[in-house]
Design an enzyme around this catalytic site. Structure first.
Site, PDB file in Angstrom:
ATOM      1  N   GLU A 119      -3.705   7.453  -3.539  1.00  0.00           N
ATOM      2  CA  GLU A 119      -3.621   6.214  -2.787  1.00  0.00           C
ATOM      3  C   GLU A 119      -3.503   5.046  -3.764  1.00  0.00           C
ATOM      4  O   GLU A 119      -4.324   4.923  -4.672  1.00  0.00           O
ATOM      5  CB  GLU A 119      -4.901   6.074  -1.962  1.00  0.00           C
ATOM      6  CG  GLU A 119      -4.841   5.000  -0.918  1.00  0.00           C
ATOM      7  CD  GLU A 119      -6.101   5.004  -0.063  1.00  0.00           C
ATOM      8  OE1 GLU A 119      -5.978   5.165   1.158  1.00  0.00           O
ATOM      9  OE2 GLU A 119      -7.204   4.852  -0.613  1.00  0.00           O
ATOM     10  N   TYR A 160       0.870  -1.174   0.000  1.00  0.00           N
ATOM     11  CA  TYR A 160       0.000   0.000   0.000  1.00  0.00           C
ATOM     12  C   TYR A 160       0.904   1.220   0.000  1.00  0.00           C
ATOM     13  O   TYR A 160       1.871   1.284   0.770  1.00  0.00           O
ATOM     14  CB  TYR A 160      -0.876   0.013   1.259  1.00  0.00           C
ATOM     15  CG  TYR A 160      -1.588   1.331   1.482  1.00  0.00           C
ATOM     16  CD1 TYR A 160      -2.920   1.493   1.122  1.00  0.00           C
ATOM     17  CD2 TYR A 160      -0.918   2.427   2.037  1.00  0.00           C
ATOM     18  CE1 TYR A 160      -3.564   2.697   1.301  1.00  0.00           C
ATOM     19  CE2 TYR A 160      -1.553   3.647   2.217  1.00  0.00           C
ATOM     20  CZ  TYR A 160      -2.873   3.774   1.854  1.00  0.00           C
ATOM     21  OH  TYR A 160      -3.517   4.977   2.017  1.00  0.00           O
TER      22      TYR A 160
END
Ligand code: GDP
Ligand code: MN
Length: 378
Positions: free
Chosen positions: A189, A101
């Site tokens: 993101e 991530y």
């Protein structure tokens, strides 16, 4: 604005980041044709502006164009996580070895650009991050700083990341940071940021939210933004008012965002559902109020409206003229409760007193106006 995933990925690829090849399809046949181009396979991803698709069944890895066609036909037109699926992204499948991530966040709490990394990305990131805060690595960057790759490498090394296993990581993070800074991103993101089985790093999913205040220096994104607006939102822009359509049936016009929020809250408390948020801003004129009321009352499901203006030095007689002019073009016996205060308020009240369907409230309390509207509609 949340930039659609396919456009965000195109933008990121200009920074030298690898994104899977893919295209948007609006029909199952289009999806199948794209799958053919990708070598008779593809991943079908529902185009909705929020995450969580994977868990909700909005991401389907397919082994043939036929599978892609039926996956697309299962998703298109359906509602997923509260959003209508109008199109799907069909992408080249990436054989995943590892999911990470990565996030770049403009933090108003710290006035820094925060780079966030987790070595265990994927659809479980929220759970992992909540259970173990230390699994999230942070680097705070002064806005405007160039982020040299050696600084990122040093941070990763100090954080215990094995750079031999992730040789492209530092470079990828720097590119993400540069892209976020250039594009005026509030949030970028990447979840998951993947390492493929042949060792390449891919942007597999991407959420990009940009600061609309920066659109004047982002002509390309400004065009995307304008294209995303509905006809009514475009008209609101031309009028110069802030307008957010909501899903209720009570029209709302206020002067000032704070007054607007308070009005929405009071409507909700009395069981009424706002159909919009419309803030006139400062320069209240006849034209503006006329246009605003026409805009708000246009949907036939709107049962009535509240106009809550605190005009200050603005001439409220102009607002009253605008209301009167708009009501000449508005059909239906729908009550409009008007609470206007400010310069020339008495003249405004007098002008509206004889208007059918208009109910003038002469006190300061918004509660009184909301109660009047609730009573008229029940
Ligand atoms: P989200 O759930 O809305 O964030 O949707 P994502 O686009 O992130 O996809 C969810 C999950 O689907 C990812 O975490 C992957 O595990 C899986 N996925 C997405 N694309 C691919 C792909 O190309 N290949 C494989 N094997 N899995 C994928
Ligand atoms: Mn994702």
């Amino acid at each position: 604005m949340i930039v659609p995933e396919n456009i965000a990925k195109q933008l990121l690829s200009r920074y030298g980041l690898s994104v899977p090849a893919g295209k948007i399809a609006q029909t199952p046949d289009e999806a199948a044709a794209i799958a053919q181009e990708l070598g008779d396979r593809g991943v079908v991803k529902a185009m909705i502006p929020i995450g969580g698709r994977g868990k909700a069944g909005g991401v389907k890895v397919c082994r043939s164009a036929d599978q892609v066609r039926s996956a697309a036909s299962g998703l298109l037109g359906q509602e997923l996580l509260g959003h209508q699926v109008g199109s799907v992204l069909v992408e080249e499948p990436v054989p995943i070895a590892r999911e990470l991530y990565a996030g770049v966040v403009a933090s108003t709490a710290t006035d820094r650009i925060e780079l966030i990394l987790s070595l265990s990305g994927g659809v479980e990131i929220e759970n992992t991050a909540t259970q173990d805060q230390s699994s999230l690595l942070h680097l705070a960057i002064q806005p405007g700083d160039l982020l040299p790759v050696h600084r990122v490498r040093q941070w990763l090394r100090q954080s215990g990341v094995d750079l031999n296993a992730l040789p492209d990581l530092a470079d990828t993070l720097v590119k993400l940071y540069r892209a976020a800074a250039d594009l005026d991103a509030i949030l970028l993101e990447i979840n998951p940021l993947v390492v493929s089985q042949d060792g390449r790093m891919f942007i597999l999913d991407c959420k990009l939210e940009i600061d609309d205040n920066g659109l004047s220096r982002q002509p390309e994104l400004a065009a995307v933004y304008m294209a995303s607006l509905s006809e009514r939102e475009l008209r609101a822009r031309q009028l110069g008012v802030s307008f957010v359509p909501l899903d209720g049936d009570i029209g709302v016009i206020t002067s000032g965002a704070g007054l607007g929020m308070a009005t929405l809250d009071l409507l909700k408390q009395s069981g009424l559902a706002p159909a919009d948020f419309l803030d006139t801003g400062g320069g209240i004129s006849e034209e503006l109020v006329k246009g605003a009321l026409e805009l708000v009352m246009e949907p036939p499901e709107v049962r009535g409206a509240i106009i809550n203006l605190y005009g200050g030095i603005n001439r409220m007689l102009e607002a009253a003229k605008g209301i009167r002019a708009a009501l000449q073009n508005i059909t239906g016996d729908r009550p409009v409760v008007v609470k206007i205060l400010g310069n020339q308020q008495e003249e405004a009240w007098a002008m509206l007193a004889s208007e059918p369907n208009v109910h003038v409230i002469r006190v300061v309390q918004t509660e009184t106006a909301v109660a009047k509207l609730a009573q008229l509609l029940n």
